[in-house]
Design a protein around this motif. Structure first.
Motif, PDB file in Angstrom:
ATOM      1  N   TYR A 306       0.985  -0.950   0.081  1.00  0.00           N
ATOM      2  CA  TYR A 306      -0.485  -0.083   0.236  1.00  0.00           C
ATOM      3  C   TYR A 306       0.680   1.501   0.069  1.00  0.00           C
ATOM      4  N   ASN A 307       0.079   2.489  -0.735  1.00  0.00           N
ATOM      5  CA  ASN A 307       1.686   3.210  -0.968  1.00  0.00           C
ATOM      6  C   ASN A 307       2.900   2.843  -0.970  1.00  0.00           C
ATOM      7  N   GLY A 308       3.348   1.700  -1.309  1.00  0.00           N
ATOM      8  CA  GLY A 308       5.143   1.244  -1.301  1.00  0.00           C
ATOM      9  C   GLY A 308       5.273   0.929  -0.043  1.00  0.00           C
ATOM     10  N   ILE A 309       4.205   0.668   0.669  1.00  0.00           N
ATOM     11  CA  ILE A 309       4.421   0.378   1.418  1.00  0.00           C
ATOM     12  C   ILE A 309       4.128  -1.595   1.991  1.00  0.00           C
ATOM     13  N   GLU A 310       4.963  -2.518   2.287  1.00  0.00           N
ATOM     14  CA  GLU A 310       4.909  -4.087   1.904  1.00  0.00           C
ATOM     15  C   GLU A 310       4.806  -4.632   4.155  1.00  0.00           C
ATOM     16  N   MET A 311       3.152  -5.132   3.396  1.00  0.00           N
ATOM     17  CA  MET A 311       3.018  -5.386   4.488  1.00  0.00           C
ATOM     18  C   MET A 311       2.146  -6.863   4.211  1.00  0.00           C
ATOM     19  N   ASP A 312       2.612  -7.775   5.102  1.00  0.00           N
ATOM     20  CA  ASP A 312       2.763  -8.970   5.193  1.00  0.00           C
ATOM     21  C   ASP A 312       1.454  -9.700   5.932  1.00  0.00           C
ATOM     22  N   LEU A 313       0.381 -10.176   5.342  1.00  0.00           N
ATOM     23  CA  LEU A 313      -1.331 -10.850   6.127  1.00  0.00           C
ATOM     24  C   LEU A 313      -0.604 -12.556   6.514  1.00  0.00           C
ATOM     25  N   GLY A 314       1.167 -12.917   5.821  1.00  0.00           N
ATOM     26  CA  GLY A 314       0.884 -13.974   6.219  1.00  0.00           C
ATOM     27  C   GLY A 314       1.724 -14.514   7.569  1.00  0.00           C
ATOM     28  N   LYS A 315       2.156 -14.068   8.145  1.00  0.00           N
ATOM     29  CA  LYS A 315       3.005 -13.984   9.489  1.00  0.00           C
ATOM     30  C   LYS A 315       2.017 -13.712  10.271  1.00  0.00           C
ATOM     31  N   PRO A 316       1.985 -14.771  11.964  1.00  0.00           N
ATOM     32  CA  PRO A 316       1.194 -14.609  12.681  1.00  0.00           C
ATOM     33  C   PRO A 316       1.303 -12.696  12.796  1.00  0.00           C
ATOM     34  N   PHE A 317      -0.541 -12.365  13.393  1.00  0.00           N
ATOM     35  CA  PHE A 317      -0.212 -11.213  13.513  1.00  0.00           C
ATOM     36  C   PHE A 317       0.679 -10.553  15.293  1.00  0.00           C
ATOM     37  N   GLU A 318       0.869  -9.725  15.275  1.00  0.00           N
ATOM     38  CA  GLU A 318       1.035  -9.402  16.698  1.00  0.00           C
ATOM     39  C   GLU A 318       0.252  -8.736  17.641  1.00  0.00           C
ATOM     40  N   ARG A 319       1.015  -8.713  18.860  1.00  0.00           N
ATOM     41  CA  ARG A 319      -0.927  -9.237  19.885  1.00  0.00           C
ATOM     42  C   ARG A 319       0.649  -8.293  20.780  1.00  0.00           C
ATOM     43  N   ILE A 320      -0.267  -6.494  21.301  1.00  0.00           N
ATOM     44  CA  ILE A 320       0.572  -6.062  22.548  1.00  0.00           C
ATOM     45  C   ILE A 320      -0.697  -5.020  22.818  1.00  0.00           C
ATOM     46  N   THR A 321      -0.531  -5.159  24.328  1.00  0.00           N
ATOM     47  CA  THR A 321      -1.206  -4.142  24.904  1.00  0.00           C
ATOM     48  C   THR A 321      -1.633  -2.121  25.293  1.00  0.00           C
ATOM     49  N   MET A 322      -2.425  -1.796  25.228  1.00  0.00           N
ATOM     50  CA  MET A 322      -2.122  -0.838  24.871  1.00  0.00           C
ATOM     51  C   MET A 322      -1.278  -0.257  25.784  1.00  0.00           C
ATOM     52  N   VAL A 323      -1.257  -0.944  27.453  1.00  0.00           N
ATOM     53  CA  VAL A 323      -0.050  -0.242  27.926  1.00  0.00           C
ATOM     54  C   VAL A 323       1.554  -0.235  27.950  1.00  0.00           C
ATOM     55  N   ASP A 324       1.487  -2.047  26.895  1.00  0.00           N
ATOM     56  CA  ASP A 324       2.902  -1.721  26.541  1.00  0.00           C
ATOM     57  C   ASP A 324       3.345  -1.187  25.356  1.00  0.00           C
ATOM     58  N   ALA A 325       1.611  -0.690  24.846  1.00  0.00           N
ATOM     59  CA  ALA A 325       2.475  -1.084  23.480  1.00  0.00           C
ATOM     60  C   ALA A 325       3.001   1.177  23.769  1.00  0.00           C
ATOM     61  N   VAL A 326       1.762   2.050  24.503  1.00  0.00           N
ATOM     62  CA  VAL A 326       2.116   2.823  25.232  1.00  0.00           C
ATOM     63  C   VAL A 326       4.206   2.965  25.919  1.00  0.00           C
ATOM     64  N   LYS A 327       4.185   2.247  26.511  1.00  0.00           N
ATOM     65  CA  LYS A 327       5.674   2.518  27.235  1.00  0.00           C
ATOM     66  C   LYS A 327       6.765   1.709  26.365  1.00  0.00           C
ATOM     67  N   LYS A 328       6.292   1.266  25.371  1.00  0.00           N
ATOM     68  CA  LYS A 328       7.230   1.020  24.298  1.00  0.00           C
ATOM     69  C   LYS A 328       7.359   2.143  23.152  1.00  0.00           C
ATOM     70  N   TYR A 329       6.563   3.247  22.828  1.00  0.00           N
ATOM     71  CA  TYR A 329       6.655   4.162  21.719  1.00  0.00           C
ATOM     72  C   TYR A 329       6.692   5.701  22.672  1.00  0.00           C
ATOM     73  N   ALA A 330       6.029   5.470  23.524  1.00  0.00           N
ATOM     74  CA  ALA A 330       6.333   6.915  24.362  1.00  0.00           C
ATOM     75  C   ALA A 330       7.288   6.866  25.740  1.00  0.00           C
ATOM     76  N   GLY A 331       7.879   5.780  26.279  1.00  0.00           N
ATOM     77  CA  GLY A 331       8.793   5.541  27.580  1.00  0.00           C
ATOM     78  C   GLY A 331       7.847   6.096  28.706  1.00  0.00           C
ATOM     79  N   ILE A 332       6.551   5.629  28.254  1.00  0.00           N
ATOM     80  CA  ILE A 332       6.052   5.830  29.840  1.00  0.00           C
ATOM     81  C   ILE A 332       4.953   4.398  30.269  1.00  0.00           C
ATOM     82  N   ASP A 333       5.423   3.950  31.622  1.00  0.00           N
ATOM     83  CA  ASP A 333       4.835   2.571  31.995  1.00  0.00           C
ATOM     84  C   ASP A 333       3.634   3.142  32.721  1.00  0.00           C
ATOM     85  N   TRP A 334       2.167   2.772  32.139  1.00  0.00           N
ATOM     86  CA  TRP A 334       1.474   3.044  33.054  1.00  0.00           C
ATOM     87  C   TRP A 334       1.058   2.086  34.045  1.00  0.00           C
ATOM     88  N   ASN A 335       1.452   1.572  34.042  1.00  0.00           N
ATOM     89  CA  ASN A 335       1.308   0.932  35.060  1.00  0.00           C
ATOM     90  C   ASN A 335       2.089   1.877  36.999  1.00  0.00           C
TER      91      ASN A 335
END
Length: 500
Positions: A306-335
């Motif tokens: 899509y728009n030059g970006i490759e996406m792979d539906l054949g691999k298992p989809f990632e599963r992450i909690t919203m809290v872990d996602a915010v910690k990963k990308y915003a650096g804040i541990d909501w816990n």
């Protein structure tokens, strides 16, 4: 100014061409050959079908019907290209083959006219599969002028307003909508194969619930009642689960009184499905399998671009909690954020705008939207949302501040939203009460209490997993369409003065 003068110089020519076409029609009608009186035409083949089966059809008679898109008149013999559902095919039209009167009538035909053409299949000296015409019949006279063929219809606004011209002039537009139809058919085949039943529920409702959105409102004169257009399919489908229909889905239009952009249209196609005796993990499995199935069946691959970006539906989809996602990308541990005051202080520190009514869970969601969504390019399930933003979802037993919910993301877009559905009528009434309070505070997207739905829950709803899919966004990704309006045949447009 020069461009305007040039435009004005061209307009009389177009008007003259239209006038000539109307005169041709008047002459035909005066001669008793009104094309609009023809009732039917026996069409035996389409263009691509002839090309694909040339070995079998060579030398045999076929009948096609379509629109003249090109025409070269050369004395006693001519060529034309006829465009139909599948594409276009060349035809050789000779006076000696169709007769002098019919050939004279053919020469008067215009680009855009719809014809029926009969003849034998052959290959020209240049190697092009064609039809040697034995008959050409005018089936409908075009009184307008199509855009110039080499440039097509390039005005984006006009393409959306006059989709019928867009489909004629731009083959890629037609292909997009052919694929959209195939996507919907593939979804239905998959779900039907999983034991789901397709149903239909009301569009006009007294209570537009099931999502956070502002509804369109109308008035039903016969009953003297105000009604709304549905914003979701959820509450009626859950009533069917209560009634014992264990697996149901609906694909239909919903309406939200919101703005227009590349991913939003006020009416759009939503699919919701509900399955008894499963939870949001079951919905994740279904989503992953269905997306993979549809891509493979429609595109022939699970690798999409899509728009030059490759996406792979054949691999298992990632599963992450919203809290872990915010910690990963915003650096804040909501816990480690324990109070509403701490959450709001963090929001101010990170320059995230919020409202006084927002609670700790609302602030977490704002952090997610600000820092996380754009990174979710590959297929990802974001799980376990705060209870404040999930009024119809079961709480996590081990942590009631969060619920069993996920949103499915691709390309940084939300593609689906799913729950372990709340089936506790007492808890649901409290959630509705909280929504009513938000409504009173000015949140015009909050839900109102639906007493009949609460009654259905009191009858008893089994443990249930449910999900809503944005069909238009799915079609955008699978057809590489830049905007939602490119996958809607007739998107919402601001009215022109002439339309009012």
């Amino acid at each position: 100014m020069a461009q305007q003068n040039n435009k004005n110089a061209q307009e009389p020519d177009l008007n003259q061409l239209r006038k000539v076409r109307r005169e041709k029609l008047a002459n035909l009608q005066a001669e008793g050959n009104n094309p609009f009186e023809i009732m039917k035409y026996d069409q035996t083949h389409h263009s691509q079908e002839i090309k694909d089966n040339y070995d079998e059809l060579e030398g045999k008679e076929v009948s096609i019907a379509g629109r003249i898109m090109a025409k070269r008149v050369m004395g006693k013999a001519s060529f034309c290209n006829v465009q139909d559902l599948q594409g276009n095919i060349q035809s050789y039209v000779a006076r000696d083959s169709i007769g002098e009167e019919e050939y004279k009538a053919f020469k008067k035909m215009d680009i855009g006219d719809i014809v029926g053409l009969k003849g034998e299949v052959f290959t020209t000296k240049m190697g092009e599969i064609s039809i040697h015409a034995s008959s050409v019949v005018l089936l409908s006279k075009s009184l307008q002028i199509l855009p110039e063929k080499f440039h097509g219809l390039t005005n984006t606004d006009l393409r959306y307003r006059q989709r019928y011209v867009d489909l004629i002039m731009n083959p890629e537009a037609k292909e997009t909508f052919v694929k959209r139809s195939q996507i919907l058919s593939s979804i239905r085949r998959y779900l039907d194969g999983q034991g789901f039943m397709e149903v239909e529920t009301p569009m006009l409702v007294a209570n537009a619930g099931g999502a956070a959105a502002r509804p369109f409102e109308t008035h039903f004169n016969a009953l003297g009642e105000d009604l709304k257009l549905r914003i979701s399919l959820e509450l009626y489908l859950k009533r069917l689960i209560v009634g014992g229909m264990e697996r149901v889905y609906e694909i239909g239009r919903v309406f939200r009184n919101e703005g227009l952009d590349t991913r939003h249209n006020p009416e759009f196609t939503l699919m919701e499905l509900y399955q008894a005796y499963t939870d949001y993990h079951g919905m994740m499995d279904l989503t992953e399998n269905m997306y993979r199935h549809v891509a493979q069946e429609v595109l022939g691959t699970t690798q999409i671009v899509y728009n030059g970006i490759e996406m792979d539906l054949g691999k298992p989809f990632e599963r992450i909690t919203m809290v872990d996602a915010v910690k990963k990308y915003a650096g804040i541990d909501w816990n480690e954020v324990h109070t509403e005051e701490e959450a709001k202080a963090l929001a101010k520190e990170k320059h995230i705008e919020f409202e006084d009514r927002h609670k700790k869970g609302d602030i977490l969601n704002l952090f997610f939207e600000e820092f996380v969504e754009e990174h979710l390019v590959q297929p990802t399930f974001v799980m376990d949302h705060p209870v404040e933003i999930s009024p119809l979802t079961k709480k996590k037993p081990e942590n009631p501040d969060y619920v069993e919910r996920f949103e499915f993301f691709m390309n940084g877009w939300e593609m689906a939203n799913a729950y372990s559905e709340l089936n506790d009528p007492i808890d649901q009434r409290e959630r509705f009460k909280a929504q009513e309070e938000l409504l009173a505070q000015g949140d015009d997207e909050a839900n109102t209490t639906d007493e009949d739905f609460l009654n259905a829950l009191e009858i008893g709803m089994p443990p249930t997993g449910g999900i809503g899919f944005g069909i238009d966004r799915m079609c955008m990704l699978l057809t590489d369409a830049a905007a939602i309006r490119d996958v809607l045949l007739f998107p919402t447009m601001k009215s022109l003065p002439s339309d009012k």
